[in-house]
Design an enzyme around this catalytic site. Structure first.
Site, PDB file in Angstrom:
ATOM      1  N   LYS A   1     -25.469 -15.893   3.893  1.00 39.79           N
ATOM      2  CA  LYS A   1     -25.287 -16.587   5.166  1.00 39.79           C
ATOM      3  C   LYS A   1     -26.445 -17.554   5.406  1.00 39.79           C
ATOM      4  O   LYS A   1     -27.614 -17.149   5.369  1.00 39.79           O
ATOM      5  CB  LYS A   1     -25.203 -15.580   6.319  1.00 39.79           C
ATOM      6  CG  LYS A   1     -23.967 -14.690   6.272  1.00 39.79           C
ATOM      7  CD  LYS A   1     -23.972 -13.656   7.380  1.00 39.79           C
ATOM      8  CE  LYS A   1     -23.795 -14.271   8.746  1.00 39.79           C
ATOM      9  NZ  LYS A   1     -23.711 -13.230   9.801  1.00 39.79           N
ATOM     10  N   ILE A   2     -26.081 -18.798   5.681  1.00 40.98           N
ATOM     11  CA  ILE A   2     -27.064 -19.845   5.924  1.00 40.98           C
ATOM     12  C   ILE A   2     -26.768 -20.515   7.262  1.00 40.98           C
ATOM     13  O   ILE A   2     -25.663 -21.028   7.469  1.00 40.98           O
ATOM     14  CB  ILE A   2     -27.020 -20.927   4.819  1.00 40.98           C
ATOM     15  CG1 ILE A   2     -27.179 -20.303   3.421  1.00 40.98           C
ATOM     16  CG2 ILE A   2     -28.072 -21.992   5.085  1.00 40.98           C
ATOM     17  CD1 ILE A   2     -28.558 -19.791   3.109  1.00 40.98           C
TER      18      ILE A   2
END
Length: 226
Positions: A87-88
């Site tokens: 997750k970014i």
């Protein structure tokens, strides 16, 4: 439709995974904080062992600069497993990280999305999932249904492979709206799913069925009928 659990609590994951048709688990630093100072990688590997390799496991980076995000992603993939969806957050630094991770073939979930433009840019960068924050948008006066519907429209129009992963829900009604707007997946605290099936009118109907049955057959189940 796919349902994910937005928690890092091992007991909750074990309990609800046996009940609901769960497609995976998501976490972020705020969710991890609720568990205290855990042995992070060991804890995440335990989550994986509960849900299996065929389910999605989303783990968020904590660094705020691109190089740090890339190092976090490498550590996650190396010390948990290489199937994790990294997750970014969709920031300037995050966008750069998404492009670089996708060039390496990493599965990426673009998160902390509050606007159409964030989602559109993440799609174009190749993100596998985009996570619009439903309740937070609504609290800010942004129409989350319209944002998600716009994402769905662009995905269909331009044949993006990105999946919409609705997040930040406070009740089951919001989850329903996200799906109806076009989200393929939604992640939520387990309590939302539990509350949806534990409403008073549902339990009242079951109690009425039970009373009607017992009025004829007594305290005997169908399996116990001779």
């Amino acid at each position: 439709m796919k349902y994910l659990l937005d928690t890092a609590n091992l007991d909750d994951i074990r309990y609800y995974y046996d009940i609901f048709p769960i497609a995976g688990v998501t976490s972020n630093p705020s969710i991890v904080k609720k568990e205290g100072k855990i042995d992070f990688f060991s804890h995440m590997k335990e989550i994986r062992s509960i849900i299996g390799m065929d389910k999605d496991l989303h783990i968020q980076v904590t660094a705020r600069d691109t190089n740090g995000m890339l190092r976090d992603a490498d550590a996650i993939l190396d010390k948990v497993d290489d199937k994790v969806c990294v997750k970014i957050p969709v920031t300037l630094e995050g966008m750069k990280a998404i492009k670089l991770l996708k060039a390496k073939g990493v599965t990426v979930t673009a998160t902390a999305i509050y606007s159409k433009q964030q989602g559109f840019l993440a799609m174009e960068a190749g993100a596998d999932h985009i996570a619009p924050y439903f309740n937070r948008m609504e609290n800010m006066g942004i129409d989350p249904d319209d944002v998600i519907a716009s994402f769905a429209e662009m995905i269909e129009l331009y044949d993006y492979k990105t999946k919409i992963l609705g997040a930040s829900f406070k009740n089951a009604g919001q989850v329903d709206r996200a799906f109806l707007a076009g989200a393929q997946t939604a992640t939520m605290d387990p309590s939302i799913l539990s509350a949806a099936l534990g409403q008073a009118h549902i339990l009242k109907a079951v109690d009425d069925f039970d009373a009607d049955w017992k009025s004829v057959y007594g305290n005997v189940t169908i399996a116990e009928i001779q």
